[in-house]
Write an enzyme that holds these catalytic residues in place. Sequence first.
Site, short mmCIF file in Angstrom:
data_model
loop_
_atom_site.label_atom_id
_atom_site.label_comp_id
_atom_site.label_asym_id
_atom_site.label_seq_id
_atom_site.Cartn_x
_atom_site.Cartn_y
_atom_site.Cartn_z
N SER A 209 35.02 32.27 46.15
CA SER A 209 34.39 31.95 44.87
C SER A 209 33.07 31.21 45.09
O SER A 209 32.13 31.77 45.66
CB SER A 209 35.36 31.13 44.01
OG SER A 209 34.86 30.97 42.70
N HIS A 326 35.95 34.10 36.77
CA HIS A 326 36.03 35.49 37.24
C HIS A 326 36.70 36.40 36.21
O HIS A 326 37.40 37.35 36.56
CB HIS A 326 36.74 35.56 38.59
CG HIS A 326 36.15 34.62 39.61
ND1 HIS A 326 34.87 34.80 40.11
CD2 HIS A 326 36.64 33.48 40.16
CE1 HIS A 326 34.60 33.81 40.94
NE2 HIS A 326 35.65 33.00 40.99
#
Length: 428
Positions: A209, A326
Amino acid sequence: MFPTVAMFQRALSVRTVSCALSYRFLDRVNGFADSASTKETSEIGASATDESRNEPTTDPDDPDAPSGRENVAQMLAEAATYSDAKDTSWATSPYPAGAPTSVGEEEAVRPKIDPLDTCVLLFPGQGTLKVGAVQKYLRFPQAKELFEIANEILNYDLLKICLKGPQQKLDQTRFNQPATVVSSLAALEKLREERPKVFDTCKATAGYSIGELTSLIFSSVLSFEDGIRLVAVRGAGMQYASERSRQGMLSLFCTPAAQLTKACEDAMKWAQDNGVEDPVCQVAVYLYTQARIVAGHTEALNYIEKNAEKYGLTRLTRLPVSGAFHTSLMEPALKSFGKMLHEVQLDKPRCQVYSNFKGHQHSNEKLIRKYLLRQIVSPVKWEQCMQYVYCRKAGMAYPRTFDVGSGGRMSTILKLINAKAHEHCISV
């Protein structure tokens, strides 16, 4: 016979050749002589014709006259060979003694790189940092300097938040993302001090991430200053997006009978029936085999928690984050991040860097910009990244892996993806 061919035939008589030379080749030589003679005669003119009358000629009607083929065949039969030579000390080679005589031999003697002399660096994402965790890195001068530079760019005391918290403040996205990146880079200073060769032997890096930006800074694609600016804008934008509705993330494990897709669909219907407009519930992270992280509206996640057994889902845990990262709920963060992303300079990486969005290695600057944007609203393909990084033939050794700044979490996930690669993993 044409002079050029005569010279060619005399040369043949002094070479070591096989007596079984193909007559087809001789036909081509004589054919070349005939065509060349015709061309030469046409260019010389009448005077050359008069001179040719003074030369001896062969009567084409005389059956005993030797042909051009018979002349060459006779010379080949009488040519000297070295097949009977017993003393070969005269023989020489154009190559130095011991030089490889074929490509295959050259490859066979080429020194190979021991995988254990190379390394891979893994960087964590948001949610792993605890108050006070960076204290152990501050004894390295450059680590403290990183925080000082970050403080100037961010216009607040990031180090103070990391050291004193409170944890609730540190967990906020706009603080946690910069803190995670700088803390990971501070951990690198510890690694640089203890294992200086790591920076020269690193072949690949991947970040989870927000850790992907850490990887890009480490690999010199981004400068530290530009990287921190990007992280700050990304964190602030995702914080803003997460505050627009009640959101969250939920880790879970899928049994063989799991129906995760149906669970998400039913969760969205339930949330919609309870007043949520355009509900979202989807896979946000492919963590490791059968393990997923689902993100979306809080109402949808509540439904999955209450009905987990019905859908074959176990080991459910809420993550300490404030948004559905996300997923499409992060779209409000794209504009500001995209603008800053196109203002910073991206350079060629010094090692392989893996994309969360695509699940494989970044290829060029244009696609890095594109995929960093897509990563914010698309699932993280972490398991796929790890499969690519550690893909190798059976029996081949694995490189050393350094889990940088996660407190061992990235190492634990690696063990669940590739246990053999994990055997050479060291947490920093």
